[in-house]
Each structure stands twice: as C-alpha cells, then as structure tokens.
Design a protein around this motif. Sequence first.
Motif, PDB file in Angstrom:
ATOM      1  N   ARG A 261      66.622  80.209  71.826  1.00 31.46           N
ATOM      2  CA  ARG A 261      67.186  78.927  72.237  1.00 31.46           C
ATOM      3  C   ARG A 261      66.283  78.199  73.224  1.00 31.46           C
ATOM      4  O   ARG A 261      66.076  76.992  73.122  1.00 31.46           O
ATOM      5  N   GLN A 262      65.732  78.940  74.174  1.00 31.74           N
ATOM      6  CA  GLN A 262      64.845  78.325  75.163  1.00 31.74           C
ATOM      7  C   GLN A 262      63.550  77.828  74.521  1.00 31.74           C
ATOM      8  O   GLN A 262      63.024  76.779  74.894  1.00 31.74           O
ATOM      9  N   THR A 263      63.043  78.574  73.551  1.00 32.91           N
ATOM     10  CA  THR A 263      61.837  78.151  72.844  1.00 32.91           C
ATOM     11  C   THR A 263      62.099  76.862  72.075  1.00 32.91           C
ATOM     12  O   THR A 263      61.293  75.930  72.124  1.00 32.91           O
ATOM     13  N   MET A 264      63.236  76.795  71.380  1.00 30.29           N
ATOM     14  CA  MET A 264      63.587  75.568  70.660  1.00 30.29           C
ATOM     15  C   MET A 264      63.732  74.398  71.628  1.00 30.29           C
ATOM     16  O   MET A 264      63.306  73.283  71.339  1.00 30.29           O
ATOM     17  N   LYS A 265      64.303  74.663  72.780  1.00 32.90           N
ATOM     18  CA  LYS A 265      64.536  73.606  73.769  1.00 32.90           C
ATOM     19  C   LYS A 265      63.219  73.023  74.281  1.00 32.90           C
ATOM     20  O   LYS A 265      63.060  71.806  74.320  1.00 32.90           O
ATOM     21  N   VAL A 266      62.264  73.879  74.644  1.00 32.99           N
ATOM     22  CA  VAL A 266      61.000  73.353  75.178  1.00 32.99           C
ATOM     23  C   VAL A 266      60.149  72.711  74.096  1.00 32.99           C
ATOM     24  O   VAL A 266      59.352  71.824  74.384  1.00 32.99           O
ATOM     25  N   LEU A 267      60.314  73.136  72.844  1.00 33.44           N
ATOM     26  CA  LEU A 267      59.582  72.511  71.741  1.00 33.44           C
ATOM     27  C   LEU A 267      60.300  71.260  71.241  1.00 33.44           C
ATOM     28  O   LEU A 267      59.784  70.555  70.379  1.00 33.44           O
ATOM     29  N   ASN A 268      61.498  71.019  71.768  1.00 32.13           N
ATOM     30  CA  ASN A 268      62.295  69.844  71.430  1.00 32.13           C
ATOM     31  C   ASN A 268      62.609  69.781  69.922  1.00 32.13           C
ATOM     32  O   ASN A 268      62.434  68.748  69.283  1.00 32.13           O
ATOM     33  N   ILE A 269      63.045  70.910  69.397  1.00 35.63           N
ATOM     34  CA  ILE A 269      63.434  70.967  67.986  1.00 35.63           C
ATOM     35  C   ILE A 269      64.833  71.575  67.882  1.00 35.63           C
ATOM     36  O   ILE A 269      65.253  72.335  68.749  1.00 35.63           O
ATOM     37  N   ASN A 270      65.534  71.221  66.819  1.00 38.28           N
ATOM     38  CA  ASN A 270      66.868  71.780  66.629  1.00 38.28           C
ATOM     39  C   ASN A 270      66.794  73.008  65.719  1.00 38.28           C
ATOM     40  O   ASN A 270      65.728  73.389  65.241  1.00 38.28           O
ATOM     41  N   GLU A 271      67.947  73.594  65.478  1.00 40.86           N
ATOM     42  CA  GLU A 271      68.002  74.833  64.710  1.00 40.86           C
ATOM     43  C   GLU A 271      67.566  74.647  63.262  1.00 40.86           C
ATOM     44  O   GLU A 271      66.955  75.534  62.669  1.00 40.86           O
ATOM     45  N   LYS A 272      67.855  73.487  62.687  1.00 38.41           N
ATOM     46  CA  LYS A 272      67.450  73.228  61.303  1.00 38.41           C
ATOM     47  C   LYS A 272      65.936  73.272  61.160  1.00 38.41           C
ATOM     48  O   LYS A 272      65.406  73.856  60.216  1.00 38.41           O
ATOM     49  N   VAL A 273      65.233  72.638  62.095  1.00 34.44           N
ATOM     50  CA  VAL A 273      63.767  72.632  62.066  1.00 34.44           C
ATOM     51  C   VAL A 273      63.236  74.032  62.371  1.00 34.44           C
ATOM     52  O   VAL A 273      62.286  74.497  61.747  1.00 34.44           O
ATOM     53  N   TRP A 274      63.864  74.708  63.335  1.00 39.36           N
ATOM     54  CA  TRP A 274      63.445  76.057  63.724  1.00 39.36           C
ATOM     55  C   TRP A 274      63.508  77.017  62.534  1.00 39.36           C
ATOM     56  O   TRP A 274      62.629  77.846  62.351  1.00 39.36           O
ATOM     57  N   LYS A 275      64.540  76.897  61.714  1.00 39.42           N
ATOM     58  CA  LYS A 275      64.698  77.787  60.557  1.00 39.42           C
ATOM     59  C   LYS A 275      63.642  77.541  59.478  1.00 39.42           C
ATOM     60  O   LYS A 275      63.430  78.387  58.624  1.00 39.42           O
ATOM     61  N   LYS A 276      62.977  76.386  59.528  1.00 34.87           N
ATOM     62  CA  LYS A 276      61.911  76.102  58.561  1.00 34.87           C
ATOM     63  C   LYS A 276      60.644  76.886  58.859  1.00 34.87           C
ATOM     64  O   LYS A 276      59.809  77.064  57.983  1.00 34.87           O
ATOM     65  N   PHE A 277      60.492  77.361  60.095  1.00 36.12           N
ATOM     66  CA  PHE A 277      59.352  78.204  60.435  1.00 36.12           C
ATOM     67  C   PHE A 277      59.537  79.579  59.794  1.00 36.12           C
ATOM     68  O   PHE A 277      60.665  80.046  59.633  1.00 36.12           O
ATOM     69  N   SER A 278      58.446  80.234  59.470  1.00 34.24           N
ATOM     70  CA  SER A 278      58.546  81.595  58.954  1.00 34.24           C
ATOM     71  C   SER A 278      58.937  82.529  60.104  1.00 34.24           C
ATOM     72  O   SER A 278      58.816  82.174  61.282  1.00 34.24           O
ATOM     73  N   GLU A 279      59.390  83.726  59.768  1.00 40.94           N
ATOM     74  CA  GLU A 279      59.757  84.716  60.787  1.00 40.94           C
ATOM     75  C   GLU A 279      58.579  84.997  61.716  1.00 40.94           C
ATOM     76  O   GLU A 279      58.750  85.141  62.920  1.00 40.94           O
ATOM     77  N   GLU A 280      57.388  85.079  61.131  1.00 37.97           N
ATOM     78  CA  GLU A 280      56.184  85.361  61.927  1.00 37.97           C
ATOM     79  C   GLU A 280      55.893  84.244  62.917  1.00 37.97           C
ATOM     80  O   GLU A 280      55.560  84.499  64.071  1.00 37.97           O
ATOM     81  N   GLU A 281      56.031  82.990  62.465  1.00 32.90           N
ATOM     82  CA  GLU A 281      55.791  81.849  63.351  1.00 32.90           C
ATOM     83  C   GLU A 281      56.809  81.813  64.488  1.00 32.90           C
ATOM     84  O   GLU A 281      56.446  81.567  65.642  1.00 32.90           O
ATOM     85  N   ARG A 282      58.064  82.088  64.154  1.00 28.75           N
ATOM     86  CA  ARG A 282      59.096  82.103  65.200  1.00 28.75           C
ATOM     87  C   ARG A 282      58.835  83.210  66.204  1.00 28.75           C
ATOM     88  O   ARG A 282      58.905  82.986  67.416  1.00 28.75           O
ATOM     89  N   ALA A 283      58.522  84.402  65.705  1.00 29.65           N
ATOM     90  CA  ALA A 283      58.248  85.523  66.599  1.00 29.65           C
ATOM     91  C   ALA A 283      57.034  85.239  67.473  1.00 29.65           C
ATOM     92  O   ALA A 283      57.022  85.579  68.668  1.00 29.65           O
TER      93      ALA A 283
END
Length: 111
Positions: free
Chosen positions: A54-76
């Motif tokens: 949640r904090q990573t999404m917040k500082v990148l200024n993206i919502n959950e829909k955009v976050w889910k478009k990243f691959s697992e590796e990119e998110r990690a």
Amino acid sequence: MELTNVQRMEWSDTLWMKVIYAPVTLPKWIMETFNFHMKYTIGGQEFPDDEKERQTMKVLNINEKVWKKFSEEERADKISQELWKSENMKKYLRKQQEAIEQEYIKKYKKK
C-alpha cells in the motif's frame, strides 16, 4: 510496463458521493491515520507485507488496478526498494530520470 493515467471512473469517485459518505468515512480515516502513525512512525514497528504494498502504491501515486498490471517480479522489486522511505524514493526517481535521458539520447543521436 507503461503506466497510464486513464482509468475508468466509478460512481464512488464522484464528488457528490464523497460528500454523502464524508460523515462516515472522515472519522474512520482520522482514526486509521492516527493509529497508523502511532504504530509505525512513533512506535517504529516495521510494516507488514500488505502495508508495504500500500505504501509503495501511495508513493508511486498509482491505484490498485494499475498496480495489478505489474508482474509479480516488478511488484516485488518495487517493494524491496522500500520506496516509502524518502531517500530510497529519491534514488528511484533519479534512476528513472537517467533511464529516460539515456533512451532520449539513443533515440535522437541516431538521427
């Protein structure tokens, strides 16, 4: 992965819906924010995994829909960089800027 700011609007995103729900959501938000700062900022506890996300999404200024478009590796990878810490975010932004500059140089030096 390219980030796009174009997202489908939902009814809950409209101003009049936010005004109607404000008496319920505002006190809840205040208590959650207060508890968060007491626990993690003042208390010094480490974030649990879901809060890191949640904090990573917040500082990148993206919502959950955009976050889910990243691959697992990119998110990690983004979570492991601890971007919610200001010095890490500055390094990340500097690296992104350098990558953009390098891409620009490659693209326009060939001409």
